[in-house]
Write an enzyme that holds these catalytic residues in place. Structure first.
Site, short mmCIF file in Angstrom:
data_model
loop_
_atom_site.label_atom_id
_atom_site.label_comp_id
_atom_site.label_asym_id
_atom_site.label_seq_id
_atom_site.Cartn_x
_atom_site.Cartn_y
_atom_site.Cartn_z
N ALA A 1 19.12 -24.27 -16.50
CA ALA A 1 18.17 -23.16 -16.68
C ALA A 1 17.01 -23.39 -15.72
CB ALA A 1 17.68 -23.17 -18.12
N GLY B 1 22.26 -25.77 -18.47
CA GLY B 1 22.76 -24.39 -18.51
C GLY B 1 23.85 -24.15 -17.48
N GLU C 1 26.86 -25.28 -19.01
CA GLU C 1 27.17 -24.34 -20.10
C GLU C 1 27.83 -23.08 -19.54
OE1 GLU C 1 23.13 -24.70 -21.69
OE2 GLU C 1 24.01 -25.18 -23.64
N GLU D 1 19.57 -32.12 -21.01
CA GLU D 1 18.41 -31.49 -21.65
C GLU D 1 17.54 -32.48 -22.42
OE1 GLU D 1 21.41 -30.20 -21.49
OE2 GLU D 1 21.35 -28.03 -21.20
C1 3H9 Z 1 18.62 -26.21 -19.55
O1 3H9 Z 1 19.47 -25.98 -18.76
C2 3H9 Z 1 18.51 -25.58 -20.91
C3 3H9 Z 1 19.76 -24.87 -21.31
O2 3H9 Z 1 20.63 -25.73 -22.00
C4 3H9 Z 1 19.47 -23.76 -22.29
C5 3H9 Z 1 18.58 -22.66 -21.84
C6 3H9 Z 1 18.53 -21.52 -22.82
N1 3H9 Z 1 14.74 -25.51 -12.68
O3 3H9 Z 1 15.19 -33.20 -8.17
P1 3H9 Z 1 15.05 -32.65 -6.81
C7 3H9 Z 1 13.69 -28.11 -8.36
S1 3H9 Z 1 17.36 -27.26 -19.16
C8 3H9 Z 1 13.81 -25.27 -11.73
O4 3H9 Z 1 13.95 -33.15 -5.95
P2 3H9 Z 1 17.58 -33.81 -6.09
C9 3H9 Z 1 12.79 -29.32 -8.30
O5 3H9 Z 1 11.59 -29.09 -9.00
C10 3H9 Z 1 17.72 -27.80 -17.50
N2 3H9 Z 1 13.64 -26.06 -10.64
O6 3H9 Z 1 16.43 -32.73 -5.99
C11 3H9 Z 1 12.57 -29.46 -6.81
O7 3H9 Z 1 11.64 -28.45 -6.43
P3 3H9 Z 1 10.62 -28.67 -5.23
C12 3H9 Z 1 18.80 -28.78 -17.44
C13 3H9 Z 1 14.43 -27.12 -10.52
O8 3H9 Z 1 18.58 -33.42 -5.09
C14 3H9 Z 1 13.93 -29.05 -6.23
O9 3H9 Z 1 14.57 -28.29 -7.25
N3 3H9 Z 1 18.95 -29.27 -16.09
C15 3H9 Z 1 15.41 -27.42 -11.47
O10 3H9 Z 1 17.01 -35.20 -6.08
C16 3H9 Z 1 14.80 -30.21 -5.87
O11 3H9 Z 1 14.90 -31.07 -7.00
C17 3H9 Z 1 18.27 -30.34 -15.65
O12 3H9 Z 1 17.56 -30.98 -16.37
C18 3H9 Z 1 15.55 -26.57 -12.59
N4 3H9 Z 1 16.49 -26.78 -13.55
O13 3H9 Z 1 18.21 -33.62 -7.55
C19 3H9 Z 1 18.49 -30.71 -14.20
N5 3H9 Z 1 16.05 -28.57 -11.09
O14 3H9 Z 1 11.48 -28.79 -4.02
C20 3H9 Z 1 17.19 -30.99 -13.53
C21 3H9 Z 1 15.48 -28.94 -9.94
O15 3H9 Z 1 9.76 -27.47 -5.27
N6 3H9 Z 1 17.34 -31.27 -12.13
N7 3H9 Z 1 14.51 -28.08 -9.58
O16 3H9 Z 1 9.90 -29.94 -5.57
C22 3H9 Z 1 17.79 -32.43 -11.64
O17 3H9 Z 1 18.20 -33.32 -12.35
C23 3H9 Z 1 17.76 -32.63 -10.14
O18 3H9 Z 1 16.82 -31.73 -9.62
C24 3H9 Z 1 19.10 -32.40 -9.41
C25 3H9 Z 1 18.86 -32.46 -7.89
C26 3H9 Z 1 20.07 -33.52 -9.81
C27 3H9 Z 1 19.70 -31.08 -9.75
#
Ligand code: 3H9
Length: 692
Positions: free
Chosen positions: A62, A101, A104, A124
């Site tokens: 999400a 998400g 999901e 999450e």
């Molecule tokens: C969810 O999904 C809830 C659902 O179950 C239900 C909903 C109803 N959103 O980490 P990085 C941005 S909760 C917005 O440096 P990497 C991050 O801020 C979510 N932005 O890269 C950064 O921005 P900036 C569950 C996001 O290659 C840029 O992307 N998912 C999101 O080292 C690059 O990120 C998670 O918890 C996001 N979801 O790692 C996954 N994710 O360039 C969270 C990232 O402006 N994300 N950004 O600084 C991660 O674990 C890592 O970002 C990922 C990439 C592994 C994807």
């Protein structure tokens, strides 16, 4: 290009999400997915639908940036249900990571194929949430309750092959052409027709699986709400119908979302990602080379730093002028490698490779070739200046000259060289190969590309680097002085060491301040205080710690400090001798003893941190309040779910913090409790540190 696109290849419709950087499920993506699923379903020339992503990854979850704001339709759970309801087979083609998400969405698809390098997961819990778009109901139906809980409670993604073995995906694509393999797979899926997880039942659960999960989280999650709620959702998945489970999950998800814990953890997520962006230094500034390092000083810190650099693939020479000290340092690095192999963290080949890149020297030999030289000798300005003067003469042009000082002036050290632009502070935390924080201290003349290189070094070492300005103790230790000062006063005023520690531990700190002092060695802080000439003229100031050191009670290393330690044990045991010592000293100093509440302990220690943090911001030593938060969460065990001290102040209200600090000033005097200018401004205007 829009955030979601559709194209048809023969009788297959390909929906492509293209929402850089990580294809998060923002409102436009949700709306696009819903629209194109409906369009493809209605398309008479389409037999199956593939959902894939452009860029570096499948959907990473999400859009966390939308959290905390009014929700926008279509909601993710509805989009997920719509995909699953599609009458034509829908296949997720996963590369990179399908997280939260994003996974999901993949679970809503009728089939999943993933590239061999891909991973899937429900992280999450790290954001204080639970999977809120049916993950808690669908994953157990695919992989069983125990496995699903393990994935959700750890938040750790699993690699494609493991996911296949678990049954979380249906196929692994070995070739690099994921879409070609997905298209071939689609032919099989067309024959089988849609296969919906909502129609499945959770396999019979092993007895005791929920009790075991609860036991496992009890120690780790200390007061966090989402792990327990994840377990409850999975219990529901095993006992009730699918729709009932969804409704249950939705309620629990909203409860988590509204909690300050999730707010704190989301703040931590973004704070750690923004620290790398230093105001005034643009993307055009690039890092210098960081292939080889010389570490000067073979003590615990130097060896830990050397090991961290070796683990990151650098060539490292450890330097010391003392034969026996150098030998000890070399041995401890070898032991760290062997320990890594024993614990299964690295392979024997990794160890050999690391040791092949390692050398040691009694002289400055390799300094001439090193990209970066990190000095890690003890805290003495004269010695540091001598070392920097010497390496200045030998190091190649463009080499970075770094000091691991935790308190001393970078500018004064830099002035001992003819190249102050190349000099920077790299404040590692002990144990240097484990602690995530790297405080990067810029001197007045430090060059921008040396700052960028230091951030790159932090990234290479798997650490989070935070750039701060130069002052005594920089950000972390300067604030620590205030926090520990209060805990020391509280001892004299009547709070037992173990009570203070228990209260702050229960509040979420990794350890209480008295246990930390014993672990780090009370003599370390003692020596640092003796070097200072600016300490207050107050006989109570760090009095208990000073007395203990003067009695030879340094902490764990001498078997006694604030606590007692039995031989070979690190378990702190309250010591009646210390209790008496404190009582007698309080009497001698005329400090009245009283019952002290848990609330006062928290406020005295944590508000002291906030007040000093505000001063640090005011002086420009830290650029952003989030930088301070990242330092305290990663270097000092501040609870992540409280988002760091400055975020915590915003959460409870700067007005409340300001008012309490004014009360403390009136009660305890202005020497330590004068509210900082910035806190006063925010506290009286209803402002927040985050908005500065
Ligand atoms: C969810 O999904 C809830 C659902 O179950 C239900 C909903 C109803 N959103 O980490 P990085 C941005 S909760 C917005 O440096 P990497 C991050 O801020 C979510 N932005 O890269 C950064 O921005 P900036 C569950 C996001 O290659 C840029 O992307 N998912 C999101 O080292 C690059 O990120 C998670 O918890 C996001 N979801 O790692 C996954 N994710 O360039 C969270 C990232 O402006 N994300 N950004 O600084 C991660 O674990 C890592 O970002 C990922 C990439 C592994 C994807």
């Amino acid at each position: 290009m829009s955030a979601v696109n559709i194209e048809r290849h023969g009788r297959i419709s390909l929906i492509v999400v293209d929402n850089p950087p990580v294809n998060a499920l923002s409102q436009t993506v949700r709306a696009g997915l819903e629209k194109y699923i409906e369009e493809a379903e209605a398309d008479v020339e389409c037999d199956a639908i593939i959902i894939s992503c452009a860029g570096r990854t499948f959907i990473a979850g999400a859009d966390i940036k939308e959290f905390g704001k009014p929700p926008l339709e279509p909601f993710l759970p509805d989009v997920v249900s719509r995909i699953e309801a599609c009458e034509k087979p829908v296949i997720a083609a996963i590369h990179g990571t399908a997280l939260g998400g994003g996974f999901e969405i993949a679970l809503a698809c009728h089939y999943r194929i993933a590239h061999a390098t891909a991973a899937v997961g429900l992280p999450e819990v790290h954001l204080g949430l639970l999977p809120g778009a049916s993950g808690t109901q669908r994953l157990p139906r695919l992989v069983g309750a125990g496995q699903a809980m393990a994935m959700m409670l750890s938040g750790k993604p699993v690699k494609a092959r493991e996911a296949l073995e678990l049954g979380a995906i249906d196929r692994v694509a070995d070739s690099d052409d994921l879409l070609a393999e997905a298209t071939r797979f689609a032919e099989d899926c067309i024959k089988q027709g849609p296969r919906r997880i909502c129609d499945m039942k959770v396999a019979e659960t092993e007895p005791g699986v929920f009790e075991t999960a609860r036991k496992e989280i009890a120690g780790k999650s200390r007061g966090l709400i989402s792990p327990e709620l994840i377990i409850q959702c999975v219990e529901k998945a095993t006992s009730g119908g699918f729709e009932e489970g969804l409704a249950f999950e939705r309620e629990r998800f909203l409860e988590c979302m509204a909690s300050p814990q999730s707010d704190g953890l989301r703040h931590a997520f973004f704070a750690e990602r923004q620290v790398g962006k230093v105001p005034g230094i643009g993307k055009a500034v690039s890092s210098r080379s960081l292939e080889s390092a010389v570490v000067i000083g073979a003590g615990t810190m130097g060896s830990g730093i050397a090991y961290a650099c070796l683990s990151a693939g650098m060539s490292v020479t450890l330097v010391d002028n003392d034969d026996a000290g150098l030998a000890r340092g070399v041995k401890s690095i070898e032991n760290l490698f062997s320990g890594g192999v024993q614990r299964g963290k690295i392979s024997e080949a990794d160890k050999e490779d690391g040791l092949n890149r390692f050398s040691s020297s009694l002289g400055y030999g390799n300094v001439a070739d090193a990209d970066i030289i990190i000095e890690a000798v003890f805290e003495n300005m004269a010695i540091k200046k001598e070392i920097f003067g010497a390496i200045d003469k030998i190091a190649k042009p463009g080499a970075i000259l770094a000091t691991n000082t935790s308190t001393l002036s970078i500018d004064e050290i830099a002035a001992a060289t003819g190249r102050p632009g190349d000099v920077i502070g790299l404040h590692f935390f002990s144990p240097a190969h484990i602690m995530r924080l790297l405080e990067i201290v810029r001197g007045e003349k430090t060059a921008d590309d040396v700052i960028v290189s230091s951030l790159e070094l932090a990234r290479k070492l798997g650490k989070v680097g935070v750039v701060v300005g130069n002052c005594f103790g920089f950000v972390g230790n300067r604030m620590l002085y205030c926090y520990a000062r209060e805990s020391q006063f509280l001892l004299l005023e009547g709070a037992a060491p173990e009570f203070i520690d228990q209260v702050l531990f229960d509040w979420g700190m990794a350890m209480g301040p008295n246990a930390v002092g014993d672990l780090a060695g009370l003599d370390v802080g003692y020596k640092a205080r003796k070097e200072r000439s600016d300490l207050p003229d107050d006989p109570r100031f760090y009095r208990v710690a000073d007395m203990l050191v003067e009695m030879g009670r340094y902490g764990q290393k001498t078997g006694k400090g604030m606590y007692l330690y039995e031989a070979g044990s690190r378990k702190p045991l309250p010591d009646p001798e210390v209790a008496k010592l404190i009582r007698d000293e309080a009497k001698r100093l005329g400090v009245a003893r009283r019952d002290i509440s848990a609330e006062e302990i928290i406020e005295r220690c944590v508000y002291a941190l906030i007040n000093e943090g505000a001063r640090i911001l005011d002086e420009g030593i830290a650029r952003k309040s989030a930088d301070i938060d990242v330092i305290w969460m990663n270097g000092y065990g501040f609870p992540r779910h409280r988002g760091g001290p400055m975020h915590f102040a915003d959460t409870i209200g700067t007005d409340r913090v300001y008012a309490t600090i004014c009360e403390f000033r009136d009660r305890f005097g202005p020497l330590y409790w004068e509210p900082s200018k910035l806190l006063k401004e925010l506290g009286t205007s209803g402002g927040k540190f985050a908005d500065l």
